[in-house]
Design an enzyme around this catalytic site. Structure first.
Site, short mmCIF file in Angstrom:
data_model
loop_
_atom_site.label_atom_id
_atom_site.label_comp_id
_atom_site.label_asym_id
_atom_site.label_seq_id
_atom_site.Cartn_x
_atom_site.Cartn_y
_atom_site.Cartn_z
N MET A 80 -32.79 36.54 27.87
CA MET A 80 -33.35 35.24 28.19
C MET A 80 -34.88 35.31 28.20
O MET A 80 -35.46 36.11 28.93
CB MET A 80 -32.86 34.78 29.57
CG MET A 80 -31.35 34.60 29.68
SD MET A 80 -30.74 33.27 28.62
CE MET A 80 -31.58 31.86 29.33
N GLY A 83 -37.21 30.22 26.86
CA GLY A 83 -37.34 29.20 25.83
C GLY A 83 -36.00 28.58 25.45
O GLY A 83 -34.94 28.96 25.94
N ASP A 85 -34.36 28.70 22.56
CA ASP A 85 -33.45 29.50 21.74
C ASP A 85 -32.53 30.35 22.60
O ASP A 85 -31.31 30.37 22.40
CB ASP A 85 -34.25 30.39 20.78
CG ASP A 85 -35.09 29.60 19.80
OD1 ASP A 85 -34.66 28.49 19.43
OD2 ASP A 85 -36.18 30.07 19.43
N CYS A 170 -41.57 46.73 18.87
CA CYS A 170 -40.90 46.25 20.07
C CYS A 170 -39.42 45.98 19.80
O CYS A 170 -38.54 46.49 20.49
CB CYS A 170 -41.59 44.98 20.57
SG CYS A 170 -40.81 44.25 22.03
N CYS A 266 -46.91 38.96 22.24
CA CYS A 266 -46.99 38.27 23.53
C CYS A 266 -48.01 38.90 24.47
O CYS A 266 -48.63 38.21 25.27
CB CYS A 266 -45.62 38.26 24.19
SG CYS A 266 -44.88 39.90 24.40
#
Length: 415
Positions: A80, A83, A85, A170, A266
């Site tokens: 999770m 967002g 999606d 990542c 991010c």
């Protein structure tokens, strides 16, 4: 008996949770601000308890490090992000789902940390989505692990004169490795994510494949996922468009339906990567911008501020357009030239082929068009002989090979 502590703070507000765990159940709890007592609950049951935001956040911090649950047939762990999606991926995984959010390192000096997929705000949004659907949610605090595994190599790559792609590192190793490990200890059979990609049987092998929506396809970023792990992973959104995802979330009344897109890379927290690199220790050291014959044309303040194919910001007056061709970290020199000097027909990559392949389509950057190529396996990866020249090929970026929609190989560009 095991004692668990968790806290959370925002400004002058603070919350502390103290739990005592005996076997699988909580036998004592100091947890003001929650809607119900935690005494007698398992960690799985506690992970769905609601209450004041800071109190729930403190509870999540207390149980995340030790969370586990018995195996449950059909249980799905859903990654999770906060967002839309991941919210719809959760909807598709009901009724036996458990949400998990990774809290990752963010640059504390970035200007827009709230939009990052791993920010404290995103963690809270993800938890609220889960709790609104009656689904347990667990937060894993991996900030320091992420900084060491992803952020530090990103900085070192630029220092070497490369153009690293942190999302490849990542997703290909760090994120999915931690998520799959969590799914196992949460008693889940499958990990679901909101990525736009598919899994397909190709030549008798289960491989990652492009999403149905080419505008949202994320198979490039996921390409270094080990195919041996794909039997435990699902991508519920791979066959639909982003508009369909938002419409599905809106029909379900989810707050995430109108939430904006999260940022790539991010940890930059909305900042320019050059400013971030400077804060992380890459000093602005003056050096020469030279042509291909070594003649100095201008000066720069750090080779790491340039990537092959870059045209803007060179500071060179020329009657013809000039582009950054390459940089030399040892001499702190940037070489520039006309566009044709960028042309590359041979590309070497460190990685692996997932199936034997002699011909493929290669993507050499996330936004680049696939290029037809011959493929030769090497001891460390593969070599590409492109049918037509590619421009702006950069060491540190990923070379992802496709056969049809299937990802048949992936590696990091060396030369």
């Amino acid at each position: 008996m095991v004692e668990l502590l968790g806290d959370s703070a925002r400004g002058c507000d603070f919350s502390l949770v103290r739990l005592t765990l005996d076997g699988e159940r909580i036998v004592a709890a100091e947890a003001p601000g929650l809607e119900r007592s935690l005494v007698g609950l398992t960690l799985l049951e506690a992970a769905v308890v609601r209450g004041e935001t800071l109190a729930v956040d403190a509870l999540a911090n207390a149980i995340g490090r030790v969370f586990c649950a018995p195996h449950s047939p059909g249980r799905v762990a859903v990654a999770m992000s906060g967002g839309v999606d991941s919210a719809v991926a959760l909807l598709r995984s009901l009724p036996n789902a458990i949400g998990v959010t990774l809290r990752l390192w963010l640059d504390p000096d970035g200007p827009d940390a709230e939009r990052a997929c791993c920010s404290p705000e995103a963690v809270i949004a993800a938890r609220e989505t889960c709790h609104a659907l009656g689904v347990p949610h667990v937060t894993l605090d991996l900030r320091e692990d992420f900084r060491r595994a992803v952020v530090d190599p990103f900085v070192r790559g630029y220092a070497r004169g490369e153009t690293p792609n942190p999302c490849i590192r990542c997703n290909g190793a760090f994120r999915f490795g931690r998520l799959l490990a969590f799914a196992r200890r949460a008693g889940a059979e499958t990990l679901a994510t909101g990525h736009y990609a598919r899994i397909a049987d190709h030549r008798g092998v289960r491989l990652l494949a492009r999403a149905a929506d080419p505008g949202k396809d994320q198979s490039y970023m996921l390409a270094r996922l080990d195919p041996a792990k794909l039997h435990r992973i699902s991508f519920p959104l791979g066959d639909q468009t982003k508009d369909e995802t938002r419409a599905e979330a809106a029909r379900a009344g989810l707050a995430a339906a109108t939430r904006g897109e999260s940022q790539e890379a991010c940890f930059l927290a909305g900042d320019d990567y050059r400013a971030f690199l400077q804060r992380r220790g890459l000093a602005p050291v003056a050096g020469a911008i030279v042509d291909e014959d070594g003649r100095e044309l201008a000066r720069h303040s750090g080779h790491w501020q340039f990537t092959p194919g870059q045209r803007k910001g060179l500071g060179v007056a020329s009657p013809m357009p000039l582009y950054a061709i390459r940089s030399n970290a040892r001499t702190n020199t940037v070489v520039v030239g006309p566009r044709e000097a960028l042309a590359r027909t041979t590309v070497e990559a460190t990685g692996r082929l997932y199936v034997p392949v002699r011909r493929a389509e290669a993507k050499l950057r996330y936004r680049s068009e696939p290029a037809a190529t011959a493929v030769e396996q090497t001891p460390r990866g593969f070599r590409l002989e492109l049918d037509a020249p590619a421009f702006g090929v950069a060491a540190g970026q990923a070379a992802v090979l496709y056969e049809g929609d299937a990802v048949v190989g992936a590696g990091l560009i060396r030369t």
